[in-house]
Every structure is written in C-alpha cells, then in structure tokens.
Design a protein around this motif. Structure first.
Motif, PDB file in Angstrom:
ATOM      1  N   VAL A  13     -23.938-111.786  15.319  1.00  0.00           N
ATOM      2  CA  VAL A  13     -24.598-110.735  14.560  1.00  0.00           C
ATOM      3  C   VAL A  13     -24.421-109.415  15.289  1.00  0.00           C
ATOM      4  CG1 VAL A  13     -26.806-109.934  13.640  1.00  0.00           C
ATOM      5  CG2 VAL A  13     -26.337-112.377  13.740  1.00  0.00           C
ATOM      6  N   CYS A  14     -24.025-108.367  14.566  1.00  0.00           N
ATOM      7  CA  CYS A  14     -23.934-107.027  15.138  1.00  0.00           C
ATOM      8  C   CYS A  14     -25.346-106.544  15.454  1.00  0.00           C
ATOM      9  CB  CYS A  14     -23.253-106.069  14.172  1.00  0.00           C
ATOM     10  SG  CYS A  14     -23.214-104.351  14.768  1.00  0.00           S
ATOM     11  N   ASP A  15     -25.573-106.109  16.677  1.00  0.00           N
ATOM     12  CA  ASP A  15     -26.898-105.657  17.103  1.00  0.00           C
ATOM     13  C   ASP A  15     -27.275-104.303  16.532  1.00  0.00           C
ATOM     14  OD1 ASP A  15     -27.801-107.830  18.718  1.00  0.00           O
ATOM     15  OD2 ASP A  15     -26.315-107.258  20.210  1.00  0.00           O
ATOM     16  N   CYS A  16     -26.359-103.645  15.841  1.00  0.00           N
ATOM     17  CA  CYS A  16     -26.657-102.342  15.252  1.00  0.00           C
ATOM     18  C   CYS A  16     -26.926-102.460  13.752  1.00  0.00           C
ATOM     19  CB  CYS A  16     -25.510-101.380  15.526  1.00  0.00           C
ATOM     20  SG  CYS A  16     -25.808 -99.695  14.990  1.00  0.00           S
ATOM     21  N   ASN A  41     -18.517-106.592  23.142  1.00  0.00           N
ATOM     22  CA  ASN A  41     -19.714-106.967  23.881  1.00  0.00           C
ATOM     23  C   ASN A  41     -19.940-105.908  24.960  1.00  0.00           C
ATOM     24  OD1 ASN A  41     -20.290-109.563  22.650  1.00  0.00           O
ATOM     25  ND2 ASN A  41     -18.373-110.217  23.576  1.00  0.00           N
ATOM     26  N   VAL A  42     -21.151-105.365  25.006  1.00  0.00           N
ATOM     27  CA  VAL A  42     -21.487-104.303  25.949  1.00  0.00           C
ATOM     28  C   VAL A  42     -22.756-104.716  26.684  1.00  0.00           C
ATOM     29  CG1 VAL A  42     -22.130-101.877  26.192  1.00  0.00           C
ATOM     30  CG2 VAL A  42     -20.490-102.550  24.425  1.00  0.00           C
ATOM     31  N   THR A  50     -23.825-106.862  21.111  1.00  0.00           N
ATOM     32  CA  THR A  50     -22.571-107.081  20.390  1.00  0.00           C
ATOM     33  C   THR A  50     -22.506-106.123  19.216  1.00  0.00           C
ATOM     34  OG1 THR A  50     -22.531-109.414  21.012  1.00  0.00           O
ATOM     35  CG2 THR A  50     -21.187-108.778  19.131  1.00  0.00           C
ATOM     36  N   TYR A  51     -21.368-105.432  19.081  1.00  0.00           N
ATOM     37  CA  TYR A  51     -21.201-104.433  18.026  1.00  0.00           C
ATOM     38  C   TYR A  51     -19.936-104.704  17.222  1.00  0.00           C
ATOM     39  CZ  TYR A  51     -24.498-101.802  20.892  1.00  0.00           C
ATOM     40  OH  TYR A  51     -25.594-101.413  21.623  1.00  0.00           O
TER      41      TYR A  51
END
Length: 71
Positions: A13-16, A41-42, A50-51
């Motif tokens: 899942v994109c965290d944004c 991944n940052v 994760t973006y």
C-alpha cells in the motif's frame, strides 16, 4: 504500514495515496512486487515508508530520480 498483513496475505500500500498492488502470499513476493512496479521504499527515522511513483515524485521531486548520477 507499507505492506499490510491480513492473515496469510500481504498487500503493498502506498503510504501517501493508499493505492494498493495485488495481494501476495509471501512477504518477499510483496516486496518484489513493490520494486517491479517502480515503487520506492524510504526510511523515515525508524519506520519504512512506501510510495508509488507519482507520490514519490510529488514528495521528493522528479530530480530525486537522479540522486547519485555522475558521481
């Protein structure tokens, strides 16, 4: 959490924006799907984020794709 665990399934899942990739049944397959889709991944402090590509470029700028080039 960037890769959500639901029972024996893992969902990247994109965290944004909350965009989801296909469900995987192994954590490492989910991680490979993230990389194959061009997601990033940052690490922020002690937490991994994760973006998706669109959100990564919006947050970090398109120039971030060239970090380390020419060194």
């Amino acid at each position: 959490m960037s890769i959500e665990r639901l029972g024996g399934a893992y969902i990247p899942v994109c965290d944004c924006c909350g965009e989801e990739l296909a469900t995987e049944y192994d954590f490492y397959d989910a991680l490979a799907a993230v990389r194959a889709a061009g997601w990033r991944n940052v690490k922020r402090g002690s937490e991994w984020m994760t973006y998706c590509p669109d959100c990564y470029n919006e947050i970090h700028g398109a120039a971030a794709d060239f970090t380390g080039v020419g060194r």
